[in-house]
Scaffold this motif. Structure first.
Motif, PDB file in Angstrom:
ATOM      1  N   ARG A 271       0.929  -1.091   0.103  1.00  8.98           N
ATOM      2  CA  ARG A 271      -0.067  -0.149  -0.012  1.00  8.98           C
ATOM      3  C   ARG A 271       0.860   1.346  -0.046  1.00  8.98           C
ATOM      4  O   ARG A 271       0.524   2.256  -0.859  1.00  8.98           O
ATOM      5  N   ASP A 272       2.132   1.183   0.836  1.00  9.18           N
ATOM      6  CA  ASP A 272       2.944   2.529   0.839  1.00  9.18           C
ATOM      7  C   ASP A 272       3.342   2.737  -0.341  1.00  9.18           C
ATOM      8  O   ASP A 272       3.511   3.793  -0.993  1.00  9.18           O
ATOM      9  N   GLN A 273       3.934   1.420  -1.124  1.00 10.01           N
ATOM     10  CA  GLN A 273       4.510   1.876  -2.469  1.00 10.01           C
ATOM     11  C   GLN A 273       3.634   2.237  -3.430  1.00 10.01           C
ATOM     12  O   GLN A 273       3.724   2.923  -4.287  1.00 10.01           O
ATOM     13  N   GLU A 274       2.226   1.689  -3.437  1.00  8.98           N
ATOM     14  CA  GLU A 274       1.549   2.414  -4.274  1.00  8.98           C
ATOM     15  C   GLU A 274       1.355   3.620  -4.114  1.00  8.98           C
ATOM     16  O   GLU A 274       1.206   4.461  -5.249  1.00  8.98           O
ATOM     17  N   ARG A 275       1.171   4.311  -2.938  1.00  4.10           N
ATOM     18  CA  ARG A 275       0.891   5.699  -2.578  1.00  4.10           C
ATOM     19  C   ARG A 275       2.039   6.536  -3.134  1.00  4.10           C
ATOM     20  O   ARG A 275       2.097   7.556  -3.541  1.00  4.10           O
ATOM     21  N   LYS A 276       3.255   5.684  -2.997  1.00  7.94           N
ATOM     22  CA  LYS A 276       4.709   6.618  -3.189  1.00  7.94           C
ATOM     23  C   LYS A 276       4.671   6.827  -5.038  1.00  7.94           C
ATOM     24  O   LYS A 276       5.146   7.885  -5.472  1.00  7.94           O
TER      25      LYS A 276
ATOM     26  N   ILE B 158      -6.603  -6.719   7.078  1.00  5.41           N
ATOM     27  CA  ILE B 158      -6.386  -6.799   5.755  1.00  5.41           C
ATOM     28  C   ILE B 158      -7.346  -6.323   4.800  1.00  5.41           C
ATOM     29  O   ILE B 158      -6.916  -5.755   3.758  1.00  5.41           O
ATOM     30  N   ARG B 159      -8.504  -6.416   5.356  1.00  8.51           N
ATOM     31  CA  ARG B 159      -9.530  -6.220   4.283  1.00  8.51           C
ATOM     32  C   ARG B 159      -9.427  -4.275   3.868  1.00  8.51           C
ATOM     33  O   ARG B 159      -9.555  -3.991   2.987  1.00  8.51           O
ATOM     34  N   THR B 160      -8.883  -3.755   5.328  1.00  8.07           N
ATOM     35  CA  THR B 160      -8.773  -2.149   4.939  1.00  8.07           C
ATOM     36  C   THR B 160      -7.627  -1.924   4.079  1.00  8.07           C
ATOM     37  O   THR B 160      -7.704  -1.317   3.403  1.00  8.07           O
ATOM     38  N   LEU B 161      -6.416  -2.875   4.491  1.00  5.69           N
ATOM     39  CA  LEU B 161      -5.450  -2.339   3.548  1.00  5.69           C
ATOM     40  C   LEU B 161      -5.595  -2.691   2.078  1.00  5.69           C
ATOM     41  O   LEU B 161      -5.087  -1.843   1.192  1.00  5.69           O
ATOM     42  N   VAL B 162      -6.241  -3.715   1.635  1.00  2.04           N
ATOM     43  CA  VAL B 162      -6.352  -4.158   0.329  1.00  2.04           C
ATOM     44  C   VAL B 162      -7.390  -3.103  -0.316  1.00  2.04           C
ATOM     45  O   VAL B 162      -7.172  -2.630  -1.346  1.00  2.04           O
ATOM     46  N   LYS B 163      -8.317  -2.770   0.450  1.00  2.00           N
ATOM     47  CA  LYS B 163      -9.274  -1.716   0.019  1.00  2.00           C
ATOM     48  C   LYS B 163      -8.639  -0.416  -0.329  1.00  2.00           C
ATOM     49  O   LYS B 163      -8.665   0.401  -1.217  1.00  2.00           O
ATOM     50  N   ASP B 164      -7.716   0.037   0.888  1.00  2.00           N
ATOM     51  CA  ASP B 164      -6.866   1.446   0.603  1.00  2.00           C
ATOM     52  C   ASP B 164      -5.873   1.174  -0.860  1.00  2.00           C
ATOM     53  O   ASP B 164      -6.143   2.188  -1.710  1.00  2.00           O
ATOM     54  N   THR B 165      -5.300  -0.078  -1.004  1.00  2.00           N
ATOM     55  CA  THR B 165      -4.631  -0.227  -2.012  1.00  2.00           C
ATOM     56  C   THR B 165      -5.344  -0.268  -3.307  1.00  2.00           C
ATOM     57  O   THR B 165      -5.076   0.588  -4.173  1.00  2.00           O
ATOM     58  N   TRP B 166      -6.661  -0.675  -3.299  1.00  2.00           N
ATOM     59  CA  TRP B 166      -7.649  -0.569  -4.494  1.00  2.00           C
ATOM     60  C   TRP B 166      -7.913   0.772  -4.767  1.00  2.00           C
ATOM     61  O   TRP B 166      -7.838   1.396  -5.865  1.00  2.00           O
ATOM     62  N   ASP B 167      -8.283   1.578  -3.719  1.00  2.00           N
ATOM     63  CA  ASP B 167      -8.345   2.872  -3.936  1.00  2.00           C
ATOM     64  C   ASP B 167      -7.446   3.687  -4.693  1.00  2.00           C
ATOM     65  O   ASP B 167      -7.652   4.491  -5.543  1.00  2.00           O
ATOM     66  N   THR B 168      -6.426   3.621  -4.030  1.00  2.00           N
ATOM     67  CA  THR B 168      -5.227   4.180  -4.567  1.00  2.00           C
ATOM     68  C   THR B 168      -5.009   3.910  -6.190  1.00  2.00           C
ATOM     69  O   THR B 168      -4.644   4.881  -7.042  1.00  2.00           O
TER      70      THR B 168
END
Lengths: 212, 158
Positions: B48-53, B86-96
């Motif tokens: 997730r952090d890499q996706e945001r960066k 895990i659900r929240t993390l995957v959702k965050d990555t998806w949104d990004t």
């Protein structure tokens, strides 16, 4: 979730699609014009004059629907000549290029893109600028349509679509469908079997006995 | 139809089976599911952090990460530690990722480019925006051909 039938979309180029309802409605939009020669006994048909015998004198201003204008307009322009409606003129073109997002395209004629594309059929020295403006307007409004259609789930969208013209509304609906399908999948409704919309209509009619 | 052999199934020993079989056995309470090794809080936080960066899309651990997450978390959340996180993390990555996709679609349209290449997108993301984007590009194409009244025009001069 999938459509029972697919409606024919608008042609959106120099040619209209004959079977498209959107195109039919669009070509009913009126266009300002001028009669180049006397039109005998047509005053009633074109909405001016009370009796069926009146004719339209040469040079008078008319508002005719697009389909009629296209039919009567020929290269020698003997019958009618058309003018651009004001939203395709210079003044409005600069408004569109400044910020296209604020314009209420539904009020300006709900078929801005389609009608504008049809106007290019008439020889007019401003045609390249009109075509360019239409394209640029579409491009600048694209982002807002995308964002609003993909983020409004289960909400009342009438405020969002109020200022879009028909083409943009169709795009908005496509975006909403994508969003709804995704949410459906996420909730697990995608694996439930539901009756097709066609079959649901059958149930409303009672089968009468065929054998006596 | 699929055909093949699976097993042998010995109690207590882990076995690899297709996901559909695993879900089915789990529903019949005959097995315990072991989450894939990427379905772990630290790994997903890294992703997730890499996706945001990054501006481009990071390669996802599985081309079906959304589907797997949904299935496993719905049917086997008791076998997965920290399922909610895990659900929240995957959702965050998806949104990004979806936001990046939209940004790239917008700049594609603005610059009227003819060709775009997006690496590391999964089918799920493509399908969410696909219909809208292809329709919009269709319209744009037709509006662009208006600019060149070359061969398309039908003029009859007698």
């Amino acid at each position: 979730m999938s459509e029972a039938y697919f409606p024919v979309g608008p042609g959106l180029g120099l040619e209209e699609n004959f079977l498209s309802l959107d195109d039919i409605l669009m070509s009913q939009e009126k266009l300002p014009g001028r009669a180049e020669s006397t039109l005998p006994r047509l005053a009633f048909a074109l909405g001016q004059g009370a009796g069926t015998g009146d004719s339209i004198p040469e040079g008078s201003k008319l508002e005719i629907p697009l389909w009629l204008a296209k039919g009567l307009h020929d290269s020698k322009r003997r019958i009618v000549s058309v003018e651009l409606p004001k939203i395709y003129k210079e003044a409005w073109r600069t408004v569109f290029s400044a910020d296209a997002n604020v314009v209420d395209l539904h009020k300006m004629g709900p078929y801005y893109y389609g009608f504008g594309s049809q106007l290019l059929n008439f020889d007019n020295p401003e045609n390249p600028e009109i075509a360019q403006t239409i394209l640029q307007t579409f491009i600048s409004r694209f982002r807002r349509i995308m964002d609003s259609s993909q983020n409004a789930y289960n909400e009342d969208t009438s405020a969002l679509v109020a200022r879009l013209d028909e083409l943009e509304r169709a795009l908005f609906r496509a975006g909403q469908r994508g969003l709804n399908d995704f949410q459906c999948w996420e909730k697990g409704q995608a694996s439930q079997i539901t009756a097709s919309s066609l079959v649901q209509n059958y149930g409303k009619r009672k089968f009468t006995d065929t054998d006596g | 139809l699929f055909q093949g052999d699976l097993g042998p199934f010995n109690p207590g020993l882990p076995v690899e089976v297709p996901v559909w079989l695993a879900i089915n056995l789990k529903q019949r309470q005959k097995c315990r599911l072991i989450p894939p090794e990427w379905m772990d809080v630290e790994k997903l936080e890294e992703i997730r952090d890499q996706e945001r960066k990054e501006d481009t899309f990071t390669p996802m651990p599985s081309p079906y990460y959304m589907e797997l997450t949904k299935l496993l978390l719905n049917y086997a959340s008791d076998n997965i530690p920290k399922a909610d996180e895990i659900r929240t993390l995957v959702k965050d990555t998806w949104d990004t990722r979806i936001a990046k996709l939209r940004l790239s679609a917008d700049s594609f349209v603005r610059r009227q480019e003819a060709h775009a290449k997006l690496d590391n997108l999964t089918l799920m993301e493509i399908n969410t925006t696909g219909t809208f984007l292809t329709q919009a590009l269709d319209h744009m194409y037709k509006l662009r051909t208006n600019l060149q009244p070359g061969e398309g025009a039908h003029s009859q001069d007698f």
